[in-house]
Write an enzyme that holds these catalytic residues in place. Structure first.
Site, short mmCIF file in Angstrom:
data_model
loop_
_atom_site.label_atom_id
_atom_site.label_comp_id
_atom_site.label_asym_id
_atom_site.label_seq_id
_atom_site.Cartn_x
_atom_site.Cartn_y
_atom_site.Cartn_z
N SER A 26 0.82 -1.33 0.04
CA SER A 26 0.03 -0.10 -0.01
C SER A 26 0.69 1.36 -0.01
CB SER A 26 -0.90 0.06 1.30
OG SER A 26 -0.07 0.05 2.37
N HIS A 54 -5.73 -3.98 -1.97
CA HIS A 54 -5.24 -3.01 -2.71
C HIS A 54 -5.11 -3.36 -4.39
CE1 HIS A 54 -4.72 0.70 -0.54
NE2 HIS A 54 -4.35 0.27 0.46
N LYS A 85 -12.30 -0.11 -1.04
CA LYS A 85 -11.12 0.57 -2.04
C LYS A 85 -11.95 0.55 -3.40
CE LYS A 85 -7.84 0.23 1.15
NZ LYS A 85 -7.37 -0.85 2.19
C1 LIG Z 1 -7.23 -0.98 3.53
C2 LIG Z 1 -6.78 -2.38 3.93
C3 LIG Z 1 -7.32 -3.19 4.89
C4 LIG Z 1 -8.64 -2.54 5.62
O1 LIG Z 1 -9.81 -2.28 4.71
P1 LIG Z 1 -11.06 -1.86 5.47
O2 LIG Z 1 -12.21 -2.41 4.88
O3 LIG Z 1 -10.78 -0.47 5.42
O4 LIG Z 1 -10.95 -2.36 7.06
C5 LIG Z 1 -6.92 -4.29 5.09
N1 LIG Z 1 -5.64 -4.77 4.50
C6 LIG Z 1 -5.04 -4.02 3.73
C7 LIG Z 1 -3.56 -4.50 3.11
C8 LIG Z 1 -5.44 -2.55 3.21
O5 LIG Z 1 -4.84 -1.87 2.31
#
Ligand SMILES: *Cc1c(COP(=O)(O)O)cnc(C)c1O
Length: 239
Positions: A26, A54, A85
């Site tokens: 990320s 991601h 996302k």
């Molecule tokens: C954003 C993210 C999460 C969490 O997602 P949410 O739905 O916001 O809790 C988990 N793992 C990774 C690698 C992320 O980038």
């Protein structure tokens, strides 16, 4: 990978071995070397879990994530992802895997067991999103065009951008206070981005992370680039 191999060797006496990785990392936006990870998993009899938060909806020809990118669909034991996302920006997420694994998680996964269920509207939006993905790659194609355009224009303007395989564009500033100041000034220009510094990224690797979206039009990207250039000059990063 050398260290992973060593860990797998050291864990040979254990009953199970599970390799856990992000699909796309990320902070840099790069795809994990799942081909090499899978090879090691085969060699040392380990399971693999990929967090596709991601990469789902972004990576692979039809947005199925890193397993599609590496032609490993169906070969990875556990996939997790978020609906927050690429999949619409709402709450919720998912875990996929063999029935035995999912049955166990239903009993053992605390956020699942002790939380209220997702709001019906979010579930409906999530289901519709999976349908949309099967209909067309248009949004995904636009995302990659937008990301490529943004990185090209920012690099031409004199910024140091990491190459990206996702929606994440890391604009390197290397200095922690500068990254915070830069991000705050961008917000005054109507651009919402996040400045990251140690310990989220390694020391001396402070950056601004820009998340490009398929909803952005050229004018939005140009506005963002212009704001970066303006503040870059103000803060003496660009000449
Ligand atoms: C954003 C993210 C999460 C969490 O997602 P949410 O739905 O916001 O809790 C988990 N793992 C990774 C690698 C992320 O980038």
């Amino acid at each position: 990978m050398a260290d992973l191999e060593k860990q797998l060797q050291d864990a040979q006496a254990c009953r199970f071995r599970l390799i856990v990785t992000d699909g796309v990392f990320s902070m840099d936006g790069n795809v994990c070397p799942l081909d090499k990870i899978y090879e090691l998993a085969q060699k040392y009899n380990a399971m693999v879990m990929v967090d596709e938060s991601h990469s789902a909806g972004v990576v692979g020809r039809t947005g199925r994530g890193v397993t599609e990118h590496y032609n490993l669909r169906g070969k990875i034991e556990i996939l997790t992802g978020t609906l927050g996302k690429a999949f619409g920006g709402a709450m919720g997420g998912f875990t996929t895997g063999r029935k035995e694994i999912i049955d166990m998680l239903r009993q053992r996964s605390r956020p699942y067991l002790f939380s209220n269920s997702m709001a019906p509207g979010l579930v409906a939006a999530g289901i519709r999103m999976f349908e949309m993905m099967s209909e067309t790659n248009a949004l995904q194609d636009k995302l990659h065009e937008n990301t490529a355009y943004f990185i090209k224009k920012m690099t031409e303007a004199g910024f140091d951008c990491k190459p990206s395989q996702s929606a994440i564009c890391a604009v390197m500033l290397y200095d922690a206070p500068l990254s915070q100041k830069f991000a705050a000034k961008l917000q005054e220009e109507g651009i919402f981005v996040t400045g990251f510094y140690y310990p989220v990224v390694p020391k001396g690797q402070a950056r601004i992370r820009v998340q490009v979206s398929a909803a952005h039009e050229r004018e939005h990207l140009d506005k963002c680039i212009a704001a970066f250039v303006k503040i870059g000059k103000e803060l003496g990063i660009l000449k």
